[in-house]
Design a protein around this motif. Structure first.
Motif, PDB file in Angstrom:
ATOM      1  N   PRO A   4       9.740 -24.676 -18.373  1.00 32.55           N
ATOM      2  CA  PRO A   4      10.297 -24.841 -19.722  1.00 32.55           C
ATOM      3  C   PRO A   4      10.169 -26.302 -20.161  1.00 32.55           C
ATOM      4  O   PRO A   4      10.066 -27.202 -19.348  1.00 32.55           O
ATOM      5  CB  PRO A   4      11.774 -24.457 -19.554  1.00 32.55           C
ATOM      6  CG  PRO A   4      12.063 -24.705 -18.110  1.00 32.55           C
ATOM      7  CD  PRO A   4      10.771 -24.466 -17.372  1.00 32.55           C
ATOM      8  N   LYS A  19      14.501 -24.569 -31.090  1.00 32.10           N
ATOM      9  CA  LYS A  19      14.288 -23.258 -30.462  1.00 32.10           C
ATOM     10  C   LYS A  19      13.724 -22.258 -31.467  1.00 32.10           C
ATOM     11  O   LYS A  19      12.803 -21.503 -31.140  1.00 32.10           O
ATOM     12  CB  LYS A  19      15.601 -22.736 -29.864  1.00 32.10           C
ATOM     13  CG  LYS A  19      15.965 -23.391 -28.560  1.00 32.10           C
ATOM     14  CD  LYS A  19      17.279 -22.821 -28.022  1.00 32.10           C
ATOM     15  CE  LYS A  19      17.427 -23.128 -26.573  1.00 32.10           C
ATOM     16  NZ  LYS A  19      17.279 -21.989 -25.704  1.00 32.10           N
ATOM     17  N   GLU A  23      10.132 -21.420 -29.919  1.00 36.26           N
ATOM     18  CA  GLU A  23      10.173 -20.225 -29.083  1.00 36.26           C
ATOM     19  C   GLU A  23       9.441 -19.046 -29.704  1.00 36.26           C
ATOM     20  O   GLU A  23       8.986 -18.160 -28.990  1.00 36.26           O
ATOM     21  CB  GLU A  23      11.610 -19.885 -28.697  1.00 36.26           C
ATOM     22  CG  GLU A  23      12.146 -20.909 -27.694  1.00 36.26           C
ATOM     23  CD  GLU A  23      13.506 -20.598 -27.113  1.00 36.26           C
ATOM     24  OE1 GLU A  23      14.217 -19.716 -27.648  1.00 36.26           O
ATOM     25  OE2 GLU A  23      13.858 -21.248 -26.113  1.00 36.26           O
ATOM     26  N   SER A  28       9.084 -22.019 -24.102  1.00 34.45           N
ATOM     27  CA  SER A  28      10.469 -21.970 -23.654  1.00 34.45           C
ATOM     28  C   SER A  28      11.097 -23.363 -23.731  1.00 34.45           C
ATOM     29  O   SER A  28      10.506 -24.340 -23.271  1.00 34.45           O
ATOM     30  CB  SER A  28      10.513 -21.451 -22.215  1.00 34.45           C
ATOM     31  OG  SER A  28      11.829 -21.482 -21.718  1.00 34.45           O
TER      32      SER A  28
END
Length: 190
Positions: A4, A19, A23, A28
């Motif tokens: 990540p 995010k 994402e 991640s």
């Protein structure tokens, strides 16, 4: 399984936006709050050094983010010091700074810096969104968003929905460049 990406932040609003943007591309993101010194100088230099320092404390790829609000009438100030100007003056004071100037234009600037690991080179990604400084409108939940109205819109960042802001903001532009870089260098997460 790819590693990540560690976003160095203690700001829940920034983490949420990052995010939401990264994402969806399969990148991640985890966060870690690392105590870094408040640096001074050119925004890009600040971002690169901040990321270099963070990479020394985190095992794996890291990103850091530095945001500036650059008033054109003031030749880019308050720039990277906007956090402290906002804390000291509030939204009304940030508007008063421009009271003696006709030019209310400004650039929202975000610089994400990426480092694949300790001792490796840092790559900065500069995103800008032109706009103007206006009296505060909208919820007072995320920094200086209530006083920044991007060009071509009748709403401030604070008044916009997340989807619109995440499509046009300085942060999304910087993250777009970062995302393209990461997708073209998958070996950095092996």
């Amino acid at each position: 399984m790819p590693k990540p990406l560690t976003f160095i932040t203690g700001n829940a609003n920034k983490l949420r936006e990052v995010k939401e943007i990264l994402e969806q591309s399969g990148i991640s993101v985890v966060s870690q709050n690392v105590d870094l010194p408040e640096l001074q100088g050119d925004p890009t230099d600040i971002s690169v050094e901040k990321c270099r320092l963070a990479s020394e404390q985190v095992d794996g790829p890291v990103i850091t983010e530095d945001t500036s609000l650059c008033y054109n009438a003031l030749h880019g100030l308050p720039g990277p010091y906007i956090k402290w100007f906002l804390k000291s003056l509030g939204h009304e004071g940030l508007n008063r700074i421009l009271a003696g100037y006709e030019d209310k234009s400004a650039d929202a600037m975000c610089i994400f810096a990426f480092c694949p690991g300790k001792g490796q080179s840092v790559v900065p990604f500069v995103g800008k969104c032109p706009g103007r400084i206006v009296p505060a409108r909208g919820p007072n939940t995320f920094g200086w968003d209530p006083i920044f109205q991007p060009d071509g819109f009748a709403e401030t960042f604070a008044e916009m929905g997340a989807a619109t802001k995440n499509r046009i903001s300085h942060r999304s532009r910087s993250l777009g460049m970062l995302r393209e870089y990461l997708q073209s260098h998958p070996e950095l997460f092996a």
